[in-house]
Design a protein around this motif. Structure first.
Motif, PDB file in Angstrom:
ATOM      1  N   MET A 135     -65.247 -54.536 -27.026  1.00 50.61           N
ATOM      2  CA  MET A 135     -64.949 -53.198 -26.543  1.00 50.61           C
ATOM      3  C   MET A 135     -66.233 -52.378 -26.495  1.00 50.61           C
ATOM      4  N   ARG A 136     -66.442 -51.686 -25.425  1.00 42.90           N
ATOM      5  CA  ARG A 136     -67.628 -50.863 -25.218  1.00 42.90           C
ATOM      6  C   ARG A 136     -67.502 -49.583 -26.043  1.00 42.90           C
ATOM      7  N   SER A 137     -68.562 -49.246 -26.766  1.00 50.86           N
ATOM      8  CA  SER A 137     -68.509 -48.013 -27.548  1.00 50.86           C
ATOM      9  C   SER A 137     -68.743 -46.820 -26.631  1.00 50.86           C
ATOM     10  N   ARG A 138     -68.111 -45.728 -26.978  1.00 49.13           N
ATOM     11  CA  ARG A 138     -68.250 -44.506 -26.190  1.00 49.13           C
ATOM     12  C   ARG A 138     -69.402 -43.688 -26.720  1.00 49.13           C
ATOM     13  N   SER A 139     -69.987 -42.946 -25.832  1.00 51.19           N
ATOM     14  CA  SER A 139     -71.026 -42.005 -26.211  1.00 51.19           C
ATOM     15  C   SER A 139     -70.546 -40.595 -25.929  1.00 51.19           C
ATOM     16  N   PHE A 140     -71.049 -39.682 -26.712  1.00 50.16           N
ATOM     17  CA  PHE A 140     -70.737 -38.269 -26.553  1.00 50.16           C
ATOM     18  C   PHE A 140     -72.060 -37.523 -26.499  1.00 50.16           C
ATOM     19  N   TYR A 141     -72.081 -36.435 -25.776  1.00 51.53           N
ATOM     20  CA  TYR A 141     -73.332 -35.724 -25.533  1.00 51.53           C
ATOM     21  C   TYR A 141     -73.182 -34.233 -25.795  1.00 51.53           C
ATOM     22  N   VAL A 142     -74.200 -33.669 -26.420  1.00 55.25           N
ATOM     23  CA  VAL A 142     -74.360 -32.220 -26.495  1.00 55.25           C
ATOM     24  C   VAL A 142     -75.464 -31.926 -25.503  1.00 55.25           C
ATOM     25  N   TYR A 143     -75.266 -30.934 -24.662  1.00 59.31           N
ATOM     26  CA  TYR A 143     -76.244 -30.659 -23.625  1.00 59.31           C
ATOM     27  C   TYR A 143     -76.503 -29.164 -23.507  1.00 59.31           C
ATOM     28  N   ILE A 144     -77.681 -28.851 -22.988  1.00 64.69           N
ATOM     29  CA  ILE A 144     -78.037 -27.461 -22.727  1.00 64.69           C
ATOM     30  C   ILE A 144     -78.419 -27.346 -21.261  1.00 64.69           C
ATOM     31  N   LEU A 145     -77.797 -26.380 -20.595  1.00 61.94           N
ATOM     32  CA  LEU A 145     -78.116 -26.046 -19.209  1.00 61.94           C
ATOM     33  C   LEU A 145     -78.830 -24.705 -19.199  1.00 61.94           C
ATOM     34  N   VAL A 196     -75.919 -21.333 -13.935  1.00 62.84           N
ATOM     35  CA  VAL A 196     -76.527 -22.148 -14.982  1.00 62.84           C
ATOM     36  C   VAL A 196     -76.211 -23.608 -14.659  1.00 62.84           C
ATOM     37  N   ALA A 197     -77.193 -24.333 -14.094  1.00 63.27           N
ATOM     38  CA  ALA A 197     -76.900 -25.690 -13.633  1.00 63.27           C
ATOM     39  C   ALA A 197     -78.048 -26.679 -13.839  1.00 63.27           C
ATOM     40  N   ARG A 198     -79.125 -26.265 -14.487  1.00 59.48           N
ATOM     41  CA  ARG A 198     -80.253 -27.174 -14.724  1.00 59.48           C
ATOM     42  C   ARG A 198     -80.095 -27.819 -16.093  1.00 59.48           C
ATOM     43  N   LEU A 199     -79.966 -29.136 -16.137  1.00 51.35           N
ATOM     44  CA  LEU A 199     -79.880 -29.861 -17.407  1.00 51.35           C
ATOM     45  C   LEU A 199     -81.282 -29.911 -18.008  1.00 51.35           C
ATOM     46  N   ILE A 200     -81.479 -29.216 -19.123  1.00 51.61           N
ATOM     47  CA  ILE A 200     -82.818 -29.162 -19.705  1.00 51.61           C
ATOM     48  C   ILE A 200     -82.919 -29.849 -21.060  1.00 51.61           C
ATOM     49  N   TYR A 201     -81.770 -30.227 -21.639  1.00 53.68           N
ATOM     50  CA  TYR A 201     -81.795 -30.872 -22.952  1.00 53.68           C
ATOM     51  C   TYR A 201     -80.456 -31.560 -23.184  1.00 53.68           C
ATOM     52  N   PHE A 202     -80.497 -32.721 -23.859  1.00 51.50           N
ATOM     53  CA  PHE A 202     -79.257 -33.347 -24.307  1.00 51.50           C
ATOM     54  C   PHE A 202     -79.533 -34.270 -25.478  1.00 51.50           C
ATOM     55  N   GLU A 203     -78.485 -34.481 -26.266  1.00 52.70           N
ATOM     56  CA  GLU A 203     -78.508 -35.410 -27.390  1.00 52.70           C
ATOM     57  C   GLU A 203     -77.295 -36.316 -27.257  1.00 52.70           C
ATOM     58  N   GLN A 204     -77.445 -37.572 -27.675  1.00 51.15           N
ATOM     59  CA  GLN A 204     -76.356 -38.542 -27.590  1.00 51.15           C
ATOM     60  C   GLN A 204     -75.820 -38.843 -28.986  1.00 51.15           C
ATOM     61  N   PHE A 205     -74.499 -38.988 -29.089  1.00 49.85           N
ATOM     62  CA  PHE A 205     -73.835 -39.285 -30.348  1.00 49.85           C
ATOM     63  C   PHE A 205     -72.857 -40.435 -30.155  1.00 49.85           C
ATOM     64  N   ASP A 206     -72.574 -41.155 -31.240  1.00 53.49           N
ATOM     65  CA  ASP A 206     -71.631 -42.269 -31.187  1.00 53.49           C
ATOM     66  C   ASP A 206     -70.186 -41.844 -31.380  1.00 53.49           C
ATOM     67  N   ASP A 207     -69.978 -40.621 -31.881  1.00 46.43           N
ATOM     68  CA  ASP A 207     -68.606 -40.170 -32.090  1.00 46.43           C
ATOM     69  C   ASP A 207     -68.460 -38.696 -31.742  1.00 46.43           C
ATOM     70  N   ALA A 208     -67.255 -38.345 -31.352  1.00 49.79           N
ATOM     71  CA  ALA A 208     -66.967 -36.983 -30.903  1.00 49.79           C
ATOM     72  C   ALA A 208     -67.139 -35.969 -32.026  1.00 49.79           C
ATOM     73  N   GLU A 209     -66.750 -36.326 -33.227  1.00 44.59           N
ATOM     74  CA  GLU A 209     -66.806 -35.390 -34.349  1.00 44.59           C
ATOM     75  C   GLU A 209     -68.224 -34.867 -34.582  1.00 44.59           C
ATOM     76  N   ASN A 210     -69.190 -35.769 -34.609  1.00 47.60           N
ATOM     77  CA  ASN A 210     -70.578 -35.340 -34.826  1.00 47.60           C
ATOM     78  C   ASN A 210     -71.120 -34.551 -33.643  1.00 47.60           C
ATOM     79  N   ALA A 211     -70.724 -34.920 -32.437  1.00 46.24           N
ATOM     80  CA  ALA A 211     -71.178 -34.186 -31.252  1.00 46.24           C
ATOM     81  C   ALA A 211     -70.638 -32.759 -31.272  1.00 46.24           C
ATOM     82  N   ILE A 212     -69.370 -32.613 -31.583  1.00 47.41           N
ATOM     83  CA  ILE A 212     -68.764 -31.276 -31.631  1.00 47.41           C
ATOM     84  C   ILE A 212     -69.382 -30.439 -32.745  1.00 47.41           C
TER      85      ILE A 212
END
Length: 99
Positions: free
Chosen positions: A1-11, A48-64
């Protein structure tokens, strides 16, 4: 099973402009929605539409948790975070979307 990724991003609207912080499980799709202004929202209203930063997480809880923490930061801290990895506030979307 493929693991999901979650992202926090700043526009941003432009260099030094209005910032928006969000979280998603599909960064390319979500940023595209912002760019296409598909939903009446803060990002549509302030262009506000320019993606200027993002971080990747393995689970939703940590991303949120990270998203909530970043939203509480003062503007200077957010700018410092962005400029550590993207000093010119380049739009990162074309690089991740293959555009």
């Amino acid at each position: 099973m493929r693991s999901r990724s979650f992202y926090v991003y700043i526009l941003a609207s432009k260099l030094g402009g209005t910032l928006y912080i969000g979280v998603t499980n599909d960064l390319i799709r979500r940023v595209a929605e912002h760019r296409l202004k598909l939903v009446e929202s803060f990002t549509e209203k302030y262009d506000v539409a320019r993606l200027i930063y993002f971080e990747q997480f393995d689970d939703a809880e940590n991303a949120i948790r990270r998203e909530k923490r970043l939203k509480k930061w003062n503007r200077a801290w957010k700018i410092r975070l962005i400029e550590e990895s993207n000093p010119n506030w380049d739009d990162l979307y074309p690089g991740i979307a293959g555009a």
